[in-house]
Write a protein that holds these residues in place. Structure first.
Motif, PDB file in Angstrom:
ATOM      1  N   ARG A  99       0.829  -1.209   0.000  1.00  0.00           N
ATOM      2  CA  ARG A  99       0.000   0.000   0.000  1.00  0.00           C
ATOM      3  C   ARG A  99       0.860   1.254   0.000  1.00  0.00           C
ATOM      4  NH1 ARG A  99      -5.918   0.439   2.323  1.00  0.00           N
ATOM      5  NH2 ARG A  99      -6.810  -1.326   1.226  1.00  0.00           N
ATOM      6  N   ALA A 100       1.893   1.250   0.822  1.00  0.00           N
ATOM      7  CA  ALA A 100       2.787   2.416   0.846  1.00  0.00           C
ATOM      8  C   ALA A 100       3.430   2.622  -0.515  1.00  0.00           C
ATOM      9  CB  ALA A 100       3.849   2.232   1.932  1.00  0.00           C
ATOM     10  N   ASP A 101       3.907   1.538  -1.141  1.00  0.00           N
ATOM     11  CA  ASP A 101       4.570   1.652  -2.442  1.00  0.00           C
ATOM     12  C   ASP A 101       3.590   2.056  -3.542  1.00  0.00           C
ATOM     13  OD1 ASP A 101       6.874   0.895  -1.195  1.00  0.00           O
ATOM     14  OD2 ASP A 101       6.799  -1.192  -1.839  1.00  0.00           O
ATOM     15  N   LEU A 102       2.370   1.473  -3.523  1.00  0.00           N
ATOM     16  CA  LEU A 102       1.402   1.782  -4.569  1.00  0.00           C
ATOM     17  C   LEU A 102       0.944   3.232  -4.492  1.00  0.00           C
ATOM     18  CD1 LEU A 102      -0.863  -1.403  -4.758  1.00  0.00           C
ATOM     19  CD2 LEU A 102       0.777  -0.595  -6.445  1.00  0.00           C
ATOM     20  N   PHE A 103       0.639   3.705  -3.287  1.00  0.00           N
ATOM     21  CA  PHE A 103       0.187   5.091  -3.177  1.00  0.00           C
ATOM     22  C   PHE A 103       1.334   6.071  -3.432  1.00  0.00           C
ATOM     23  CE2 PHE A 103      -3.415   3.184  -0.857  1.00  0.00           C
ATOM     24  CZ  PHE A 103      -4.449   3.813  -1.522  1.00  0.00           C
ATOM     25  N   SER A 123     -12.534   5.075  -8.254  1.00  0.00           N
ATOM     26  CA  SER A 123     -13.089   3.796  -7.810  1.00  0.00           C
ATOM     27  C   SER A 123     -12.378   2.631  -8.477  1.00  0.00           C
ATOM     28  CB  SER A 123     -14.589   3.736  -8.114  1.00  0.00           C
ATOM     29  OG  SER A 123     -14.834   3.803  -9.504  1.00  0.00           O
ATOM     30  N   ARG A 124     -12.025   2.796  -9.751  1.00  0.00           N
ATOM     31  CA  ARG A 124     -11.270   1.760 -10.451  1.00  0.00           C
ATOM     32  C   ARG A 124      -9.904   1.558  -9.806  1.00  0.00           C
ATOM     33  NH1 ARG A 124     -12.237  -2.433 -13.334  1.00  0.00           N
ATOM     34  NH2 ARG A 124     -11.227  -3.140 -11.444  1.00  0.00           N
ATOM     35  N   LEU A 125      -9.280   2.662  -9.413  1.00  0.00           N
ATOM     36  CA  LEU A 125      -7.963   2.601  -8.783  1.00  0.00           C
ATOM     37  C   LEU A 125      -8.018   1.869  -7.450  1.00  0.00           C
ATOM     38  CD1 LEU A 125      -4.968   3.521  -8.713  1.00  0.00           C
ATOM     39  CD2 LEU A 125      -5.759   5.610  -7.610  1.00  0.00           C
ATOM     40  N   LEU A 126      -8.990   2.214  -6.606  1.00  0.00           N
ATOM     41  CA  LEU A 126      -9.105   1.562  -5.296  1.00  0.00           C
ATOM     42  C   LEU A 126      -9.451   0.084  -5.447  1.00  0.00           C
ATOM     43  CD1 LEU A 126     -10.965   4.359  -3.299  1.00  0.00           C
ATOM     44  CD2 LEU A 126      -8.562   3.730  -3.155  1.00  0.00           C
ATOM     45  N   GLN A 127     -10.310  -0.251  -6.425  1.00  0.00           N
ATOM     46  CA  GLN A 127     -10.641  -1.653  -6.649  1.00  0.00           C
ATOM     47  C   GLN A 127      -9.418  -2.428  -7.121  1.00  0.00           C
ATOM     48  OE1 GLN A 127     -13.610  -3.180  -5.947  1.00  0.00           O
ATOM     49  NE2 GLN A 127     -12.495  -5.056  -6.386  1.00  0.00           N
ATOM     50  N   HIS A 130      -7.255  -3.226  -4.169  1.00  0.00           N
ATOM     51  CA  HIS A 130      -7.852  -4.332  -3.401  1.00  0.00           C
ATOM     52  C   HIS A 130      -7.577  -5.674  -4.082  1.00  0.00           C
ATOM     53  CE1 HIS A 130     -10.720  -6.684  -1.088  1.00  0.00           C
ATOM     54  NE2 HIS A 130     -11.280  -7.080  -2.216  1.00  0.00           N
ATOM     55  N   ASN A 131      -7.702  -5.724  -5.419  1.00  0.00           N
ATOM     56  CA  ASN A 131      -7.446  -6.976  -6.146  1.00  0.00           C
ATOM     57  C   ASN A 131      -5.982  -7.389  -6.038  1.00  0.00           C
ATOM     58  OD1 ASN A 131     -10.105  -7.189  -6.999  1.00  0.00           O
ATOM     59  ND2 ASN A 131      -9.746  -6.090  -8.901  1.00  0.00           N
ATOM     60  N   ILE A 132      -5.077  -6.430  -6.042  1.00  0.00           N
ATOM     61  CA  ILE A 132      -3.659  -6.745  -5.916  1.00  0.00           C
ATOM     62  C   ILE A 132      -3.364  -7.332  -4.540  1.00  0.00           C
ATOM     63  CG2 ILE A 132      -1.342  -5.729  -5.828  1.00  0.00           C
ATOM     64  CD1 ILE A 132      -2.353  -3.685  -7.915  1.00  0.00           C
ATOM     65  N   GLU A 133      -3.989  -6.761  -3.521  1.00  0.00           N
ATOM     66  CA  GLU A 133      -3.760  -7.247  -2.164  1.00  0.00           C
ATOM     67  C   GLU A 133      -4.280  -8.680  -1.966  1.00  0.00           C
ATOM     68  OE1 GLU A 133      -4.119  -2.883   0.049  1.00  0.00           O
ATOM     69  OE2 GLU A 133      -5.747  -4.341   0.165  1.00  0.00           O
ATOM     70  N   GLY A 309      -5.912  -9.722 -10.020  1.00  0.00           N
ATOM     71  CA  GLY A 309      -4.741  -9.062  -9.453  1.00  0.00           C
ATOM     72  C   GLY A 309      -3.711  -8.700 -10.503  1.00  0.00           C
ATOM     73  N   LEU A 310      -3.443  -9.620 -11.437  1.00  0.00           N
ATOM     74  CA  LEU A 310      -2.469  -9.339 -12.487  1.00  0.00           C
ATOM     75  C   LEU A 310      -2.968  -8.242 -13.422  1.00  0.00           C
ATOM     76  CD1 LEU A 310      -1.295 -12.963 -13.388  1.00  0.00           C
ATOM     77  CD2 LEU A 310      -0.113 -11.260 -11.983  1.00  0.00           C
ATOM     78  N   ARG A 311      -4.272  -8.253 -13.720  1.00  0.00           N
ATOM     79  CA  ARG A 311      -4.821  -7.179 -14.559  1.00  0.00           C
ATOM     80  C   ARG A 311      -4.731  -5.831 -13.855  1.00  0.00           C
ATOM     81  NH1 ARG A 311     -10.389  -9.756 -17.113  1.00  0.00           N
ATOM     82  NH2 ARG A 311      -9.403 -11.278 -18.499  1.00  0.00           N
ATOM     83  N   ALA A 312      -4.943  -5.832 -12.557  1.00  0.00           N
ATOM     84  CA  ALA A 312      -4.834  -4.587 -11.801  1.00  0.00           C
ATOM     85  C   ALA A 312      -3.407  -4.046 -11.849  1.00  0.00           C
ATOM     86  CB  ALA A 312      -5.273  -4.814 -10.355  1.00  0.00           C
TER      87      ALA A 312
END
Length: 540
Positions: A99-103, A123-127, A130-133, A309-312
């Motif tokens: 999360r720290a690295d992504l933001f 909303s797409r970004l936050l989703q 979440h999928n990556i996590e 997750g990979l698509r995100a």
């Protein structure tokens, strides 16, 4: 540009001790559960068969199978407990860094041009985050567990009934490879469309509720409500279509697993009639198959989590390219030069996906120290020019040159001041060290010292959502206090006194003019230009 897939793998490898231990314990727990089911089935059926005869009832060994059942129960319970602790620890460690690295990665992009405040993008970004996590917890562990169960089940069949393993192998291949691939094609492909439908509905809802007074005045409530209802119905139809596809593919998976159980039971009876297998082992084989099938049924959702997750990760990398993460196009010349100057040459800017040119071939040169006022009607590009000078936007054409400035000595105060959910002290310091004396001096200069002293805990009072919420005018003055504490050489102010009464605005600007008499200040303010009797201006 950062390779996010490789970065996620690096984080996973960094936490490999917990990740591998969690995966291992998940596999142990699954094997213990399947073995417990199979041994219990054999034990019950064998004990029942032994009880039909007095001789076999006395000679049957009840203790060893009972010990096996208790041992498997203990290992399943202990394994589940250990797996939860270690896998969640690995997940939390990865998420904390991720999360720290992504933001941090997101903050480094030119999101101003991507309109991050739009619901569809945010909303797409936050989703996506979440999928990556979810990759490790809901994709890696279930997939590796299913793979281990498939291999273990095949090895068991080869040892017990080799001919059965040849019949079951194609079904396992279909359940573990073909059907999950079909699931990804049939169910996950419409994901973007569904997300867009949902975003459109939320945007329409937001517009309806925010503009309900105006819409009521012009009698547009019913038409806009009908539009919202149509969008909601369209999204419901799309969700139903996706759900039907999901159920169809999962039904195919369940039919395949049921066929595997039927084939196993059928081959077990054939082996029993041929004298190759005892009667009790038929039920053990059936329960072994059913237990394995229950685990393999989760292969499709596991693949879905992995693909999402990979698509995100790919989408965030694509955002990096579309956001044009390039070097700052501002040119800083002679940063140690005593004379300060800003030179704008043929500056043109057009927002992406917009037809109207905001600024066209703008030229000016300003030398400091001095206050410069930007003049022009709303929408003429004053805020855009300030963002270009600050480096938040890059020019479509032209260039910006600075003399006597270093990049970190350029500070911008936007129209909207973001208040962090943190203490007043942290909101002022912004991670830079300042003494309490410096903080109180800055608050006094912006007429906030009295307000701050009446806060419940002074400088340590928490501000922000669900905390002590400053008013619009107080937020503006907190923004001015931040600029005072940072002590830049070039100060860019976008409507710094909007929301304040005129007398307070003039008092603050006169005080800041004295404080910043050795600075170059470029300010956009509709209200105070005339009141300050200033002539130095740039007409846009």
């Amino acid at each position: 540009m950062i390779n996010l897939k490789q970065h996620y793998l690096t984080l996973l490898v960094r936490e490999r001790r917990y990740a591998l231990l969690g995966t291992f314990l998940a596999i142990v727990t699954t094997f213990s559960g399947i073995a417990l089911l199979a041994v219990s089935g054999w034990f019950i059926s064998a004990a029942a068969a032994a009880g039909l005869s007095t001789i076999t009832a006395h000679t049957f060994n009840f203790f060893t199978p009972g010990a096996m059942v208790r041992g498997l129960s203990i290992s399943r319970t202990a394994g589940r407990y250990g797996e939860r602790i270690t896998s969640h620890e690995a997940t939390f460690r990865i998420i904390a860094q991720l999360r720290a690295d992504l933001f941090k990665f997101v903050a480094a992009q030119k999101w101003n041009e991507q309109q991050l405040n739009r619901h569809q993008v945010s909303s797409r970004l936050l989703q996506d985050i979440h999928n990556i996590e979810s990759i490790y917890q809901f994709a890696v562990i279930p997939a590796l567990t299913a793979l281990a169960v498939s291999i273990g089940y095949l090895i068991t069949l080869i040892l017990v009934l080799p001919q059965l393993s040849l019949m079951v192998a194609p079904i396992l291949f279909a359940v573990c490879i073909l059907i999950p691939w079909l699931y990804s094609q049939r169910v996950l492909e419409p994901e973007n469309t569904q997300q867009e439908q949902q975003s459109l509905m939320w945007m329409e809802s937001s517009t309806l509720f925010n503009g309900i007074r105006t819409l009521t005045l012009f009698r547009q409530i019913e038409p806009r409500g009908a539009t919202l209802q149509k969008q909601s119905e369209a999204m419901d139809r799309w969700e139903a279509k996706t759900l039907n596809r999901q159920q169809q593919v999962l039904l195919l998976s369940q039919i395949s697993l049921a066929a595997m159980a039927i084939i196993s039971f059928w081959q077990g009876f054939i082996a029993f009639n041929a004298g190759q297998l005892e009667g009790a082992y038929i039920f053990m084989l059936l329960l072994l198959t059913l237990g394995s099938a229950e685990v393999l049924a989760g292969t499709c959702p596991a693949l879905a989590s992995l693909v999402l997750g990979l698509r995100a990760l790919s989408r965030l990398e694509a955002h990096s390219s579309s956001a044009r993460q390039i070097e700052d196009q501002r040119l800083f010349q002679n940063p140690n030069k005593q004379e300060m100057a800003v030179h704008v040459k043929q500056l043109t800017y057009v927002y992406p996906q917009a037809d109207k040119t905001v600024l066209r071939k703008l030229n000016f040169k300003q030398q400091g120290p001095e206050w410069i006022w930007l003049k022009g009607p709303s929408g003429c590009g004053k805020s855009t020019l300030l963002q270009l000078l600050n480096g938040d936007l890059n020019p479509t054409q032209g260039r910006i040159e600075f003399d006597g400035f270093q990049p970190h000595k350029v500070q911008f105060m936007p129209q909207r001041i973001d208040i962090l959910r943190a203490s007043l002290r942290d909101n002022l310091c912004l991670h830079h060290p300042h003494s309490d004396e410096q903080l109180w001096t800055a608050l006094e200069q912006v007429e906030l010292a009295s307000w701050a002293k009446h806060l419940p805990h002074g400088l340590d009072t928490w501000l922000g959502e669900n905390e002590w919420q400053p008013s619009g005018g107080e937020s503006k003055r907190i923004g001015l206090a931040r600029i005072l504490l940072q002590d830049p050489n070039l100060i860019l102010l976008d409507e710094p006194t909007a929301g304040l009464d005129t007398d307070l605005s003039v008092t603050l600007l006169q005080r800041l003019a004295d404080q910043w008499k050795d600075k170059l200040v470029i300010c956009s303010s509709h209200e105070c230009f005339r009141k300050m009797n200033q002539n130095r201006s740039i007409q846009l």
